[in-house]
Design a protein around this motif. Structure first.
Motif, PDB file in Angstrom:
ATOM      1  N   TRP A 165      25.988   1.827 -19.195  1.00 40.53           N
ATOM      2  CA  TRP A 165      24.886   2.654 -20.186  1.00 40.53           C
ATOM      3  C   TRP A 165      23.687   3.905 -18.665  1.00 40.53           C
ATOM      4  O   TRP A 165      24.086   2.432 -17.675  1.00 40.53           O
ATOM      5  CB  TRP A 165      23.578   2.032 -20.749  1.00 40.53           C
ATOM      6  CG  TRP A 165      23.951   0.770 -20.421  1.00 40.53           C
ATOM      7  CD1 TRP A 165      24.833  -0.371 -20.011  1.00 40.53           C
ATOM      8  CD2 TRP A 165      22.376  -0.415 -20.122  1.00 40.53           C
ATOM      9  NE1 TRP A 165      23.516  -1.676 -19.503  1.00 40.53           N
ATOM     10  CE2 TRP A 165      22.473  -1.306 -19.953  1.00 40.53           C
ATOM     11  CE3 TRP A 165      21.549   0.075 -20.732  1.00 40.53           C
ATOM     12  CZ2 TRP A 165      21.430  -1.967 -19.179  1.00 40.53           C
ATOM     13  CZ3 TRP A 165      20.393  -0.421 -20.443  1.00 40.53           C
ATOM     14  CH2 TRP A 165      20.224  -1.663 -19.940  1.00 40.53           C
ATOM     15  N   SER A 166      23.897   4.292 -19.339  1.00 43.62           N
ATOM     16  CA  SER A 166      22.354   5.125 -18.352  1.00 43.62           C
ATOM     17  C   SER A 166      20.933   4.524 -17.739  1.00 43.62           C
ATOM     18  O   SER A 166      20.516   3.468 -18.991  1.00 43.62           O
ATOM     19  CB  SER A 166      22.737   6.604 -18.479  1.00 43.62           C
ATOM     20  OG  SER A 166      21.651   6.940 -20.103  1.00 43.62           O
ATOM     21  N   GLU A 167      20.386   4.819 -17.141  1.00 50.31           N
ATOM     22  CA  GLU A 167      19.268   4.731 -16.616  1.00 50.31           C
ATOM     23  C   GLU A 167      18.039   5.413 -17.773  1.00 50.31           C
ATOM     24  O   GLU A 167      17.484   4.533 -18.345  1.00 50.31           O
ATOM     25  CB  GLU A 167      18.240   5.712 -15.533  1.00 50.31           C
ATOM     26  CG  GLU A 167      18.667   4.604 -13.970  1.00 50.31           C
ATOM     27  CD  GLU A 167      17.905   3.377 -13.957  1.00 50.31           C
ATOM     28  OE1 GLU A 167      17.604   2.574 -15.275  1.00 50.31           O
ATOM     29  OE2 GLU A 167      18.893   2.330 -13.377  1.00 50.31           O
ATOM     30  N   LEU A 188      29.251   3.674 -13.084  1.00 49.77           N
ATOM     31  CA  LEU A 188      28.862   4.688 -13.397  1.00 49.77           C
ATOM     32  C   LEU A 188      29.999   5.416 -15.085  1.00 49.77           C
ATOM     33  O   LEU A 188      29.942   6.125 -15.705  1.00 49.77           O
ATOM     34  CB  LEU A 188      29.547   5.770 -12.814  1.00 49.77           C
ATOM     35  CG  LEU A 188      29.503   7.439 -13.022  1.00 49.77           C
ATOM     36  CD1 LEU A 188      28.194   8.009 -12.780  1.00 49.77           C
ATOM     37  CD2 LEU A 188      30.259   7.486 -11.619  1.00 49.77           C
ATOM     38  N   SER A 213      28.146   8.990 -19.862  1.00 46.55           N
ATOM     39  CA  SER A 213      27.422   8.050 -19.474  1.00 46.55           C
ATOM     40  C   SER A 213      26.301   9.494 -18.457  1.00 46.55           C
ATOM     41  O   SER A 213      25.279   9.924 -18.709  1.00 46.55           O
ATOM     42  CB  SER A 213      27.330   7.221 -18.489  1.00 46.55           C
ATOM     43  OG  SER A 213      28.142   7.878 -17.214  1.00 46.55           O
ATOM     44  N   MET A 214      27.129  10.874 -18.199  1.00 48.56           N
ATOM     45  CA  MET A 214      26.550  11.547 -17.598  1.00 48.56           C
ATOM     46  C   MET A 214      25.714  13.111 -18.710  1.00 48.56           C
ATOM     47  O   MET A 214      24.679  13.450 -18.927  1.00 48.56           O
ATOM     48  CB  MET A 214      27.831  12.514 -16.869  1.00 48.56           C
ATOM     49  CG  MET A 214      28.167  12.554 -16.036  1.00 48.56           C
ATOM     50  SD  MET A 214      29.705  12.973 -15.540  1.00 48.56           S
ATOM     51  CE  MET A 214      29.681  14.038 -14.242  1.00 48.56           C
ATOM     52  N   GLU A 233      25.184  11.339 -21.957  1.00 48.56           N
ATOM     53  CA  GLU A 233      23.909  10.595 -22.207  1.00 48.56           C
ATOM     54  C   GLU A 233      22.894  10.998 -21.885  1.00 48.56           C
ATOM     55  O   GLU A 233      21.723  10.765 -21.980  1.00 48.56           O
ATOM     56  CB  GLU A 233      24.699   9.087 -21.823  1.00 48.56           C
ATOM     57  CG  GLU A 233      23.418   8.117 -22.806  1.00 48.56           C
ATOM     58  CD  GLU A 233      23.828   6.605 -22.187  1.00 48.56           C
ATOM     59  OE1 GLU A 233      24.446   6.559 -23.234  1.00 48.56           O
ATOM     60  OE2 GLU A 233      23.215   6.025 -21.678  1.00 48.56           O
ATOM     61  N   SER A 234      22.803  11.009 -20.337  1.00 49.73           N
ATOM     62  CA  SER A 234      21.129  11.183 -19.761  1.00 49.73           C
ATOM     63  C   SER A 234      20.757  12.705 -19.996  1.00 49.73           C
ATOM     64  O   SER A 234      19.902  12.648 -20.239  1.00 49.73           O
ATOM     65  CB  SER A 234      21.871  11.135 -17.718  1.00 49.73           C
ATOM     66  OG  SER A 234      21.893   9.616 -18.028  1.00 49.73           O
TER      67      SER A 234
END
Lengths: 142, 433
Positions: B215-217, B324, B341-342, B344-345
């Motif tokens: 999961w992303s920041e 990542l 995740s990219m 998602e961000s």
């Protein structure tokens, strides 16, 4: 001013029938309807007998719904009737986002639903030319 | 700063390395003696247990990969007789034969210790009420967290996954202070809470420990904002032990790997060359204390970076950056590596766009296409086609600039993308390659 219910529809078989079934089961009558569509999705716009209830039950059924302010204009049901109204709106610099015709009519008039950029300005302009438009209660009761 | 086991967590690097070497040698001797599959591989590579005299010597040993577990299905990699095995877990096996892992009583103790450490690192203690919404059963998430939370002395609610309205009710009625589940499920709970008219102020929730999927920041920000909690990332995989291999501390700047139990390396996933600290690559883990299923240089498929710079929390264990992505989740489209995740961000940075998305990869003729399905929430819905098309164009533009490939964005109805109560499905690959 009147409330229109707008619903987001994916381009998938059965979506429109789902919406109308939900409304039908809740005893809500559809008075006017239009669909704007693109290759991927559509937007259903409806005038119903009870917009507050329609909004609530459609939301509960999981649809993306919004309420939109529109004007229901009474236009003489004779050749050139719509043209005169549109000319007047152009003269007054009123931008129309979209419009669609009502299914039923009142007496000798046709009804057209307008979504305009500035609704108050439009109402003032209509009043000036004595173009009639329905208030909410008149509209939903038709 | 509170630690569960300060002596181990803040051990000097010198003492740690001595301990690691001693444990590594012991593990290598054991697998060579008791696991025929390891002996075969070591012999083929021309390496004997006596050749391991420093931590660097681990590079002489062959890697272990997921198919080694499958080829030795179910128990052939176990280094102890079944009479010593007290627990068996298994993967779902959706992509082939499941991978099976076993634990001795001491392994379960180690695991509970690691989970107690992890929970402490996230601020939990014996006064905490921990609602464990990881699935109970063959999946290691549920029972792994459960025993750690009991060891810690917290009050555990073993709610397992699913029945989200009841989860919210339990949270409210039992005064849950710590939630453990997958990040996508946490977000789904927040959504259900809102539908039920319950706000974070009605709950006592303070922290969440989320893992089992990358999961992303931005996802963290979203979860922290919607549940008004601190969200910690936890890392683990069943092949190694389960959750508790690594955990974030208050600094939220990487996850401390329990190095007294695991020896870690980062390798280039293509050349298999060992990379220095700070270089991104695939995480490789060797277990140092596992009895039932020791793992030698297990290739996790998780891509991350190791950071050895001392952490402000005082723990000396190396930190891995948030994963990542799993190289299994990675899709390669026209030569470009894309991680969910990219996507998602990017989506979370666009106001009103929900974090529910699905990547659909398909091939038309010889060209690959990426379609990203995004749900239209009430917040971004408009009755005007133009506005929705503008939104679609904005998402497309942002995704294309972040991913570097052409993307087709499809706006879909809310809830049409399946909500997951465990690990979320983010990619559907329809290509027949």
């Amino acid at each position: 001013m009147a409330k229109q219910i707008s619903v987001f529809l994916e381009n998938k078989a059965g979506r429109l029938s789902n919406v109308t079934r939900v409304l039908g089961d809740a005893q809500i009558n559809i008075r006017a309807l239009s669909i704007a569509d693109t290759s991927d999705f559509g937007i259903l716009r409806i005038i119903v007998s009870d917009p507050v209830k329609a909004y609530k039950i459609l939301k509960e059924a999981g649809f993306t719904v919004s309420e939109t302010q529109v004007i229901a204009v009474q236009i003489p049901d004779s050749p050139g009737g719509l043209a005169s109204v549109l000319e007047h709106m152009a003269d007054e610099n009123l931008n129309i986002e979209y419009l669609y015709a009502f299914l039923g009519t009142t007496e000798n008039d046709a009804l057209v639903i307008f979504k305009v950029e500035d609704i108050e300005k439009a109402e003032a302009a209509f009043k000036k030319k004595e173009i009639k438009f329905l208030d909410e209660n008149q509209l939903y009761r038709l | 700063m509170t630690y569960w086991d300060k002596e181990k967590e803040c051990i000097s690097r010198k003492l740690l390395e001595d301990l690691q070497l001693r444990r590594l040698k012991e593990t290598v001797y054991r697998v060579y003696a008791f696991v025929p599959a390891y002996k075969e591989k070591f012999d083929a590579a021309g390496v004997k247990p006596d050749d391991i005299n420093s931590l660097e010597d681990i590079r002489k040993l062959p890697f272990t990969i997921k198919s080694d577990l499958r080829n030795n299905y179910p128990f052939n990699l176990f280094a102890v007789p079944m009479s010593e095995v007290v627990r068996i877990h298994s993967s779902s096996g959706t992509t082939g034969k499941p991978t099976v892992v076993g634990y001795t009583r001491k392994d379960l103790d180690t695991w509970s210790e690691l989970m107690a450490r992890a929970l402490t690192s996230a601020g939990a203690d014996r006064y905490s009420v921990i609602q464990n919404a990881y699935g109970y059963g063959l999946f290691t998430g549920g029972l792994g967290v459960h025993y750690g939370a009991e060891k810690l002395g917290a009050s555990v609610i073993p709610s397992s996954g699913g029945n989200t309205k009841r989860q919210v009710m339990l949270m409210q009625d039992f005064g849950t202070t710590v939630l453990t589940c997958t990040p996508s499920y946490a977000l789904f709970m927040a959504e259900v809470m809102e539908e039920m008219g319950i706000t974070p102020a009605d709950l006592k929730l303070k922290a969440g420990i989320f893992g089992a999927e990358p999961w992303s920041e931005d996802m963290r920000t979203k979860i922290e904002d919607s549940l008004k909690i601190k969200a910690f990332d936890i890392y683990g995989l069943s092949e190694i032990i389960g959750p508790g291999v690594a955990i974030e501390c208050d600094a939220k700047n990487g996850l401390h790997i329990a190095e007294d139990h695991f020896l870690v390396e980062i390798i280039d996933p293509i050349t298999e060359e060992v990379l220095p600290y700070g270089t991104p690559g695939e995480l490789v883990i060797t277990t140092l204390t596992k009895e039932a299923l020791p793992m030698i240089r297990y290739r996790t498929r998780d891509l991350t970076t190791l950071d050895i710079v001392p952490c402000e929390c005082g723990r000396t264990h190396v930190r891995m950056q948030k994963v990542l992505g799993r190289s299994d989740d990675m899709v390669i489209i026209r030569g470009v590596n894309i991680f969910p995740s990219m996507v998602e961000s990017v989506l979370l940075r666009i106001k009103g766009v929900s974090p529910y998305y699905l990547l659909v990869v398909d091939r038309k003729g010889n060209l690959d296409f990426l379609e990203v399905q995004v749900e239209v929430s009430e917040e971004i819905f408009s009755d005007e086609v133009r506005r929705l098309e503008e939104l679609g164009a904005l998402i497309t533009k942002e995704l294309e600039s972040a991913l570097g490939i052409a993307v087709k964005v499809r706006l879909v109805e809310p809830k049409s993308i399946a909500r997951s109560e465990g690990k979320a499905t983010r990619v559907i690959d329809k290509r027949k390659i």
